[in-house]
Design an enzyme around this catalytic site. Sequence first.
Site, PDB file in Angstrom:
ATOM      1  N   HIS A  22     -56.254 -98.699  16.219  1.00  0.00           N
ATOM      2  CA  HIS A  22     -55.964 -97.551  15.141  1.00  0.00           C
ATOM      3  C   HIS A  22     -57.259 -96.770  14.857  1.00  0.00           C
ATOM      4  CE1 HIS A  22     -51.778 -98.397  14.123  1.00  0.00           C
ATOM      5  NE2 HIS A  22     -52.217 -99.652  13.966  1.00  0.00           N
ATOM      6  N   ASP A  30     -61.814 -82.184  31.866  1.00  0.00           N
ATOM      7  CA  ASP A  30     -62.130 -81.538  33.063  1.00  0.00           C
ATOM      8  C   ASP A  30     -63.644 -81.731  33.443  1.00  0.00           C
ATOM      9  OD1 ASP A  30     -63.360 -79.320  32.379  1.00  0.00           O
ATOM     10  OD2 ASP A  30     -61.647 -78.275  32.703  1.00  0.00           O
ATOM     11  N   ASP A  64     -51.475 -92.226  17.420  1.00  0.00           N
ATOM     12  CA  ASP A  64     -51.914 -92.924  16.107  1.00  0.00           C
ATOM     13  C   ASP A  64     -50.979 -92.401  15.001  1.00  0.00           C
ATOM     14  OD1 ASP A  64     -52.934 -94.363  14.020  1.00  0.00           O
ATOM     15  OD2 ASP A  64     -54.959 -94.493  15.135  1.00  0.00           O
ATOM     16  N   MET A  74     -59.342 -78.459  22.228  1.00  0.00           N
ATOM     17  CA  MET A  74     -60.535 -77.672  21.968  1.00  0.00           C
ATOM     18  C   MET A  74     -59.919 -76.056  21.824  1.00  0.00           C
ATOM     19  SD  MET A  74     -64.290 -76.484  24.170  1.00  0.00           S
ATOM     20  CE  MET A  74     -64.511 -78.305  24.695  1.00  0.00           C
ATOM     21  N   TYR A 113     -66.847 -81.424  20.523  1.00  0.00           N
ATOM     22  CA  TYR A 113     -68.147 -82.085  20.991  1.00  0.00           C
ATOM     23  C   TYR A 113     -68.473 -83.157  20.202  1.00  0.00           C
ATOM     24  CZ  TYR A 113     -68.721 -78.232  24.587  1.00  0.00           C
ATOM     25  OH  TYR A 113     -68.432 -77.393  25.538  1.00  0.00           O
TER      26      TYR A 113
END
Length: 133
Positions: A22, A30, A64, A74, A113
């Site tokens: 969890h 990519d 989850d 993103m 990021y």
Amino acid sequence: MLIGIPVILTQDLLRHLSAMGHGDELIIVDVNFPVEACADRVERLAGVTASEALTAILSVLPLDSYDDAPARTMQVVDDPDEIPDTRVEFQRIIDKRADNPAIIQAVERFEFYEQAKRAYCICLLYTSDAADE
């Protein structure tokens, strides 16, 4: 011998998936993603699209249910409201395959990021169409 495991899931990726608990996160990216700057655990899949990877992973790993946003992508740079085809396809796969379907949340690029740096593992895809994902 294991049966029913998608052949595109490597032994190392399966090891990481089975070790996750969890709150642990897996990122599918990519070759354009700055993976080496973000993660210690990187598993590479060659010749596999993001949709194929997500489908295979969801066949062995649940989303989850303790996370308000267990599926994230993103945002498109300079157009955060755009919904790329890959996200539409991911949502379709999640709706169909996930044991705990969730709406995909879009995350600003640099925040994505930062989240990737905290991920348990990053799954890096090498495909001829990776730049389109």
